[in-house]
Motif scaffolding. Structure first.
Motif, PDB file in Angstrom:
ATOM      1  N   GLU A 155       0.834  -1.204   0.000  1.00 59.55           N
ATOM      2  CA  GLU A 155       0.000   0.000   0.000  1.00 59.55           C
ATOM      3  C   GLU A 155       0.871   1.258   0.000  1.00 59.55           C
ATOM      4  O   GLU A 155       0.572   2.241  -0.680  1.00 59.55           O
ATOM      5  N   LYS A 156       1.963   1.216   0.772  1.00 57.37           N
ATOM      6  CA  LYS A 156       2.873   2.364   0.801  1.00 57.37           C
ATOM      7  C   LYS A 156       3.564   2.533  -0.551  1.00 57.37           C
ATOM      8  O   LYS A 156       3.729   3.663  -1.038  1.00 57.37           O
ATOM      9  N   LEU A 157       3.961   1.428  -1.160  1.00 54.51           N
ATOM     10  CA  LEU A 157       4.582   1.486  -2.483  1.00 54.51           C
ATOM     11  C   LEU A 157       3.642   2.135  -3.496  1.00 54.51           C
ATOM     12  O   LEU A 157       4.043   2.993  -4.274  1.00 54.51           O
ATOM     13  N   ALA A 158       2.376   1.709  -3.452  1.00 60.54           N
ATOM     14  CA  ALA A 158       1.384   2.250  -4.386  1.00 60.54           C
ATOM     15  C   ALA A 158       1.228   3.755  -4.196  1.00 60.54           C
ATOM     16  O   ALA A 158       1.209   4.520  -5.159  1.00 60.54           O
ATOM     17  N   GLY A 159       1.140   4.188  -2.944  1.00 59.80           N
ATOM     18  CA  GLY A 159       0.976   5.611  -2.662  1.00 59.80           C
ATOM     19  C   GLY A 159       2.201   6.424  -3.025  1.00 59.80           C
ATOM     20  O   GLY A 159       2.088   7.591  -3.417  1.00 59.80           O
ATOM     21  N   THR A 160       3.385   5.820  -2.915  1.00 58.35           N
ATOM     22  CA  THR A 160       4.623   6.531  -3.239  1.00 58.35           C
ATOM     23  C   THR A 160       4.803   6.701  -4.744  1.00 58.35           C
ATOM     24  O   THR A 160       5.198   7.760  -5.213  1.00 58.35           O
ATOM     25  N   LEU A 161       4.484   5.661  -5.502  1.00 68.88           N
ATOM     26  CA  LEU A 161       4.684   5.719  -6.950  1.00 68.88           C
ATOM     27  C   LEU A 161       3.552   6.429  -7.692  1.00 68.88           C
ATOM     28  O   LEU A 161       3.768   6.955  -8.785  1.00 68.88           O
ATOM     29  N   TRP A 162       2.361   6.439  -7.082  1.00 69.88           N
ATOM     30  CA  TRP A 162       1.224   7.129  -7.716  1.00 69.88           C
ATOM     31  C   TRP A 162       0.554   8.055  -6.695  1.00 69.88           C
ATOM     32  O   TRP A 162      -0.610   7.872  -6.334  1.00 69.88           O
ATOM     33  N   PRO A 163       1.274   9.072  -6.206  1.00 66.18           N
ATOM     34  CA  PRO A 163       0.726   9.932  -5.147  1.00 66.18           C
ATOM     35  C   PRO A 163      -0.483  10.750  -5.600  1.00 66.18           C
ATOM     36  O   PRO A 163      -1.277  11.195  -4.776  1.00 66.18           O
ATOM     37  N   GLU A 164      -0.618  10.932  -6.903  1.00 67.42           N
ATOM     38  CA  GLU A 164      -1.703  11.776  -7.421  1.00 67.42           C
ATOM     39  C   GLU A 164      -3.015  11.024  -7.568  1.00 67.42           C
ATOM     40  O   GLU A 164      -4.068  11.631  -7.812  1.00 67.42           O
ATOM     41  N   LEU A 165      -2.988   9.684  -7.404  1.00 60.31           N
ATOM     42  CA  LEU A 165      -4.185   8.875  -7.627  1.00 60.31           C
ATOM     43  C   LEU A 165      -4.875   8.501  -6.314  1.00 60.31           C
ATOM     44  O   LEU A 165      -4.281   8.585  -5.241  1.00 60.31           O
ATOM     45  N   SER A 166      -6.111   8.073  -6.436  1.00 64.14           N
ATOM     46  CA  SER A 166      -6.838   7.596  -5.256  1.00 64.14           C
ATOM     47  C   SER A 166      -6.204   6.307  -4.751  1.00 64.14           C
ATOM     48  O   SER A 166      -5.445   5.647  -5.472  1.00 64.14           O
ATOM     49  N   ARG A 167      -6.514   5.937  -3.524  1.00 67.06           N
ATOM     50  CA  ARG A 167      -5.959   4.723  -2.921  1.00 67.06           C
ATOM     51  C   ARG A 167      -6.288   3.494  -3.760  1.00 67.06           C
ATOM     52  O   ARG A 167      -5.416   2.650  -4.027  1.00 67.06           O
ATOM     53  N   GLU A 168      -7.526   3.397  -4.183  1.00 70.39           N
ATOM     54  CA  GLU A 168      -7.957   2.234  -4.963  1.00 70.39           C
ATOM     55  C   GLU A 168      -7.241   2.170  -6.308  1.00 70.39           C
ATOM     56  O   GLU A 168      -6.759   1.102  -6.715  1.00 70.39           O
ATOM     57  N   LYS A 169      -7.147   3.314  -6.994  1.00 71.13           N
ATOM     58  CA  LYS A 169      -6.514   3.338  -8.306  1.00 71.13           C
ATOM     59  C   LYS A 169      -5.007   3.092  -8.204  1.00 71.13           C
ATOM     60  O   LYS A 169      -4.422   2.382  -9.037  1.00 71.13           O
ATOM     61  N   SER A 170      -4.362   3.671  -7.197  1.00 71.01           N
ATOM     62  CA  SER A 170      -2.914   3.491  -7.043  1.00 71.01           C
ATOM     63  C   SER A 170      -2.579   2.033  -6.748  1.00 71.01           C
ATOM     64  O   SER A 170      -1.587   1.492  -7.258  1.00 71.01           O
ATOM     65  N   GLN A 171      -3.409   1.374  -5.943  1.00 67.87           N
ATOM     66  CA  GLN A 171      -3.154  -0.041  -5.641  1.00 67.87           C
ATOM     67  C   GLN A 171      -3.378  -0.912  -6.874  1.00 67.87           C
ATOM     68  O   GLN A 171      -2.637  -1.872  -7.104  1.00 67.87           O
ATOM     69  N   SER A 172      -4.390  -0.568  -7.672  1.00 70.37           N
ATOM     70  CA  SER A 172      -4.632  -1.303  -8.913  1.00 70.37           C
ATOM     71  C   SER A 172      -3.435  -1.162  -9.849  1.00 70.37           C
ATOM     72  O   SER A 172      -2.972  -2.149 -10.450  1.00 70.37           O
ATOM     73  N   ASN A 173      -2.897   0.055  -9.959  1.00 67.75           N
ATOM     74  CA  ASN A 173      -1.712   0.287 -10.786  1.00 67.75           C
ATOM     75  C   ASN A 173      -0.510  -0.481 -10.272  1.00 67.75           C
ATOM     76  O   ASN A 173       0.290  -1.012 -11.046  1.00 67.75           O
ATOM     77  N   PHE A 174      -0.380  -0.511  -8.932  1.00 71.14           N
ATOM     78  CA  PHE A 174       0.759  -1.223  -8.349  1.00 71.14           C
ATOM     79  C   PHE A 174       0.737  -2.703  -8.726  1.00 71.14           C
ATOM     80  O   PHE A 174       1.754  -3.257  -9.159  1.00 71.14           O
ATOM     81  N   TYR A 175      -0.394  -3.369  -8.538  1.00 74.39           N
ATOM     82  CA  TYR A 175      -0.450  -4.809  -8.802  1.00 74.39           C
ATOM     83  C   TYR A 175      -0.199  -5.117 -10.277  1.00 74.39           C
ATOM     84  O   TYR A 175       0.468  -6.106 -10.607  1.00 74.39           O
ATOM     85  N   LEU A 176      -0.682  -4.263 -11.168  1.00 78.65           N
ATOM     86  CA  LEU A 176      -0.443  -4.460 -12.584  1.00 78.65           C
ATOM     87  C   LEU A 176       1.039  -4.260 -12.908  1.00 78.65           C
ATOM     88  O   LEU A 176       1.653  -5.056 -13.638  1.00 78.65           O
ATOM     89  N   THR A 177       1.636  -3.222 -12.342  1.00 79.55           N
ATOM     90  CA  THR A 177       3.050  -2.933 -12.576  1.00 79.55           C
ATOM     91  C   THR A 177       3.934  -4.021 -11.979  1.00 79.55           C
ATOM     92  O   THR A 177       4.936  -4.425 -12.581  1.00 79.55           O
ATOM     93  N   PHE A 178       3.571  -4.501 -10.792  1.00 78.48           N
ATOM     94  CA  PHE A 178       4.333  -5.571 -10.137  1.00 78.48           C
ATOM     95  C   PHE A 178       4.326  -6.823 -11.014  1.00 78.48           C
ATOM     96  O   PHE A 178       5.354  -7.509 -11.171  1.00 78.48           O
ATOM     97  N   HIS A 179       3.172  -7.124 -11.616  1.00 72.50           N
ATOM     98  CA  HIS A 179       3.058  -8.272 -12.527  1.00 72.50           C
ATOM     99  C   HIS A 179       3.960  -8.074 -13.740  1.00 72.50           C
ATOM    100  O   HIS A 179       4.704  -8.989 -14.136  1.00 72.50           O
TER     101      HIS A 179
END
Length: 312
Positions: free
Chosen positions: A172-196
């Motif tokens: 969750e912290k990674l998602a917020g750090t890499l996508w600070p401009e996005l909502s929590r839900e959207k940043s986490q979605s981006n994180f899991y896709l990017t991690f994949h």
């Protein structure tokens, strides 16, 4: 990791076998071919450990292609894959490693791979390293591996994990750090896709970087990985007064700092971190300048004095 190519004129059979191999995680598929002659033209360059070869194909069937493939790449093991069992005797007379019936069961596929692993020579272990001072780089045996990142965020994610030097960080912290401009839900979605994408591209490049996930956290395990940031900190002298031994370590640390952290990449999260490393480097080179001045080595003293003031 075993490398393989797949040859079958049926597209869905190819994709199904590739998916099964990807799921096992021990095979890197270098290419899939619906045309046997195309595979033949590339096999010498690809040099796979294993070739999965269908038998009933138009133009040149698998039995005819067998000798041609081995002539182009004699070290390959060949496994016939067929919907029919009547070719099995011919296949083994040709000295095929195995004969699999479609649809190929995962447990049967795994057994074939284990047989091959016993025959392969042990891989030569080359040092895997990450360099964060200067431009971010992955090296194997001292040679840089250039990855055409599908998304720059995948590279940024890997750089962030490297800068944490083996520490676990919440996803969750990674998602917020890499996508600070996005909502929590959207940043986490981006994180899991990017991690994949990150893990997929590393696997496709033949790199086994030890990225570990545990209870909502992730880290880069440094046990078998050389990281310049970690090496730099390990070599820093514990006191201001350098001795002959600590001066040698300090010089090794200074040599690692070739350029600022992630030079050429602008990441908001790395700015403060980069400034701290720059200040540490300047203090380190000042200590070395004083040490060599006291020892009467004016050349080294001048070199490190100049290094300590390069960005002041």
């Amino acid at each position: 990791m075993i490398t393989a190519i797949l040859i079958d004129d049926e597209y869905y059979a190819l994709e199904g076998l590739k998916q099964d191999l990807d799921d096992l995680g021990t095979v890197r598929v270098l290419g899939t071919y619906e045309n046997g002659q195309e595979a033949l033209s590339q096999v010498a360059d690809l040099r796979p450990d294993l070739i999965f070869l269908d038998i009933e194909m138009p133009e040149t069937n698998g039995l005819e292609l067998f000798d041609q493939l081995l002539e182009a790449h004699p070290q390959a093991a060949i496994v016939f894959v067929s919907a029919y069992n009547q070719y099995a005797i011919q296949a083994f007379e040709l000295n095929a490693m195995d004969y699999l019936l479609k649809p190929v069961l995962p447990e049967r596929l795994e057994k074939t791979l284990k047989r091959l692993e016993k025959k392969l020579p042990p891989p030569i272990q080359k040092q895997l390293s990450l360099h964060c001072f200067g431009h971010f780089a992955i090296q194997v045996g001292g040679e840089e591996i250039v990855i055409p990142w599908r998304t720059k965020k995948a590279e940024e994610l890997l750089a962030y994990l490297a800068c944490l030097k083996g520490q676990f960080v919440a996803k969750e912290k990674l998602a917020g750090t890499l996508w600070p401009e996005l909502s929590r839900e959207k940043s986490q979605s981006n994180f899991y896709l990017t991690f994949h994408y990150l893990k997929k591209q590393l696997t496709e490049a033949g790199l086994e970087l030890p990225i570990e996930s545990e209870r909502g956290k992730v880290r880069l395990n440094l046990k078998n990985l050389e990281l310049d940031l970690a090496c730099f900190e390990e070599k820093l002298p514990p006191t201001d007064q350098l001795s002959e031994k600590t001066a040698a370590l300090a010089e090794s640390a200074a040599a690692l700092y070739r350029a600022p952290l992630l030079d050429g990449h602008y990441y908001e999260w790395s700015m403060a971190m980069g400034w701290r490393y720059e200040m540490t480097y300047q203090e380190l080179t000042k200590k070395l300048a004083v040490y060599y001045q006291k020892r009467g080595d004016s050349h080294k003293a001048a070199y490190y004095q100049k290094a300590s003031t390069r960005q002041e």
